[in-house]
Design an enzyme around this catalytic site. Structure first.
Site, PDB file in Angstrom:
ATOM      1  N   CYS A  51      -1.723  -2.231   8.302  1.00  0.00           N
ATOM      2  CA  CYS A  51      -2.022  -3.093   6.718  1.00  0.00           C
ATOM      3  C   CYS A  51      -0.584  -4.411   6.448  1.00  0.00           C
ATOM      4  O   CYS A  51      -0.736  -5.693   6.695  1.00  0.00           O
ATOM      5  CB  CYS A  51      -2.167  -2.523   5.051  1.00  0.00           C
ATOM      6  SG  CYS A  51      -4.141  -2.330   5.240  1.00  0.00           S
ATOM      7  N   ASP A  67      -4.406  -0.894  -1.249  1.00  0.00           N
ATOM      8  CA  ASP A  67      -6.622  -0.606  -1.396  1.00  0.00           C
ATOM      9  C   ASP A  67      -7.404   0.476  -2.628  1.00  0.00           C
ATOM     10  O   ASP A  67      -6.498   1.168  -2.583  1.00  0.00           O
ATOM     11  CB  ASP A  67      -6.147   0.536   0.007  1.00  0.00           C
ATOM     12  CG  ASP A  67      -6.968   0.182   1.173  1.00  0.00           C
ATOM     13  OD1 ASP A  67      -6.970  -0.870   1.198  1.00  0.00           O
ATOM     14  OD2 ASP A  67      -7.278   1.260   1.830  1.00  0.00           O
ATOM     15  N   LYS A  98      -6.974  -5.476  -3.054  1.00  0.00           N
ATOM     16  CA  LYS A  98      -7.830  -5.657  -2.053  1.00  0.00           C
ATOM     17  C   LYS A  98      -8.602  -4.289  -1.058  1.00  0.00           C
ATOM     18  O   LYS A  98      -8.759  -3.468  -1.578  1.00  0.00           O
ATOM     19  CB  LYS A  98      -6.602  -6.637  -0.709  1.00  0.00           C
ATOM     20  CG  LYS A  98      -5.936  -4.650   0.230  1.00  0.00           C
ATOM     21  CD  LYS A  98      -4.823  -5.516   1.299  1.00  0.00           C
ATOM     22  CE  LYS A  98      -4.251  -3.689   1.349  1.00  0.00           C
ATOM     23  NZ  LYS A  98      -5.209  -2.549   1.826  1.00  0.00           N
ATOM     24  N   HIS A 110     -10.887   0.359  -3.128  1.00  0.00           N
ATOM     25  CA  HIS A 110     -12.173   1.045  -2.890  1.00  0.00           C
ATOM     26  C   HIS A 110     -13.146   1.297  -3.449  1.00  0.00           C
ATOM     27  O   HIS A 110     -12.662   1.964  -4.405  1.00  0.00           O
ATOM     28  CB  HIS A 110     -12.450   1.558  -1.227  1.00  0.00           C
ATOM     29  CG  HIS A 110     -11.253   1.058   0.032  1.00  0.00           C
ATOM     30  ND1 HIS A 110     -11.452  -0.334   0.008  1.00  0.00           N
ATOM     31  CD2 HIS A 110     -10.301   1.734   0.645  1.00  0.00           C
ATOM     32  CE1 HIS A 110     -10.357  -0.198   1.315  1.00  0.00           C
ATOM     33  NE2 HIS A 110     -10.184   0.652   1.798  1.00  0.00           N
ATOM     34  N   ASP A 131       0.619  -1.225  -0.270  1.00  0.00           N
ATOM     35  CA  ASP A 131       0.264  -0.152   0.274  1.00  0.00           C
ATOM     36  C   ASP A 131       0.640   1.490   0.283  1.00  0.00           C
ATOM     37  O   ASP A 131       0.736   2.068   0.960  1.00  0.00           O
ATOM     38  CB  ASP A 131      -1.189   0.266   0.796  1.00  0.00           C
ATOM     39  CG  ASP A 131      -1.504  -1.275   0.640  1.00  0.00           C
ATOM     40  OD1 ASP A 131      -1.970  -2.383   0.735  1.00  0.00           O
ATOM     41  OD2 ASP A 131      -2.452  -1.234   1.829  1.00  0.00           O
ATOM     42  N   HIS A 152     -11.179   6.971   1.102  1.00  0.00           N
ATOM     43  CA  HIS A 152      -8.909   7.174   0.314  1.00  0.00           C
ATOM     44  C   HIS A 152      -9.407   5.460  -0.239  1.00  0.00           C
ATOM     45  O   HIS A 152      -9.900   4.833  -0.658  1.00  0.00           O
ATOM     46  CB  HIS A 152      -8.367   6.818   2.056  1.00  0.00           C
ATOM     47  CG  HIS A 152      -9.062   5.465   2.814  1.00  0.00           C
ATOM     48  ND1 HIS A 152     -10.104   5.152   3.099  1.00  0.00           N
ATOM     49  CD2 HIS A 152      -8.391   4.351   2.267  1.00  0.00           C
ATOM     50  CE1 HIS A 152      -9.879   3.927   4.099  1.00  0.00           C
ATOM     51  NE2 HIS A 152      -8.725   3.200   3.386  1.00  0.00           N
TER      52      HIS A 152
HETATM   53 ZN   LIG Z   1      -8.868   1.587   3.008  1.00  0.00          ZN
END
Ligand SMILES: [Zn+2]
Length: 201
Positions: free
Chosen positions: A148, A65, A109, A67, A25, A84
């Site tokens: 993470c 990350d 993820k 999303h 990340d 974020h």
């Molecule tokens: Zn996140």
């Protein structure tokens, strides 16, 4: 605060088949100025680039990350974080300073709206990809130590891999002071090893 590097002198680590570098990340939103910026997150970039360099010709995987809008971890949805790393946004891109070799694998993820994931193993094919690479030791760096990184290390141990955490390549959010140190302690208790990027030979 920077994580304490073990006082013992560092032995050079000879890389060998079965070693994989996992960079967690290192995205704009987790760096200073980002939506969820780790205060001194930038300091991981040099060590991460060094580790990538030392891994030349060996497998490197980057996690991100990733999303959907309206993700359950966002405050408007009752989650703990500001929005974020929305997939496709500038904030979700890897740092421009990261020297990513062509062909580097990317693991996305927390891509489902109703599910969050701190571990790079959660809901991803990372485990399968590592097995396909015959991975044994997993060198881990990135952001953030207390979310993470630690959760990825927990799952790496559970999956039978041997994590080696690069202490100069991680940084903590420290929502509560000491979270980063406690995460390092937890990883140590699980049997993770620690090194710094300059140990990699
Ligand atoms: Zn996140």
């Amino acid at each position: 605060m920077a994580p304490m590097v073990e006082a013992a002198p560092h032995e050079p680590i000879a890389l060998r088949p079965g070693d994989v570098l996992l960079v967690v990340d290192v995205q704009h939103d987790f760096l200073p100025g980002g939506a969820l910026g780790v205060v001194d997150g930038n300091r991981v970039i040099g060590p991460v680039n060094r580790a990538i360099e030392r891994f030349a010709g060996r497998p490197v995987l980057l996690t991100r990350d990733w999303h959907p809008p309206g993700h359950c971890s966002f405050r408007a949805q009752g989650g703990p974080w500001p929005p974020h790393c929305v997939a496709g946004s500038r904030g979700a891109e890897f740092s421009d300073e990261l020297r990513i070799p062509p062909g580097t694998g990317v693991v996305s993820k927390a891509t489902q709206v109703d599910r969050d994931a701190y571990s790079a193993f959660a809901g991803t094919d990372l485990g399968l990809r590592l097995r396909a690479l015959n991975a044994k030791r997993l060198f881990i760096a990135g952001l953030a130590t207390d979310y993470c990184v630690v959760n990825t290390v927990v799952d790496a141990v559970a999956a039978g891999f041997e994590p080696v955490v690069l202490l100069d390549g991680i940084a903590a959010v420290d929502v509560q002071p000491g979270d980063g140190e406690r995460a390092i302690e937890r990883m140590r208790e699980l049997g993770a090893r620690f090194a710094v990027s300059t140990d990699l030979a």
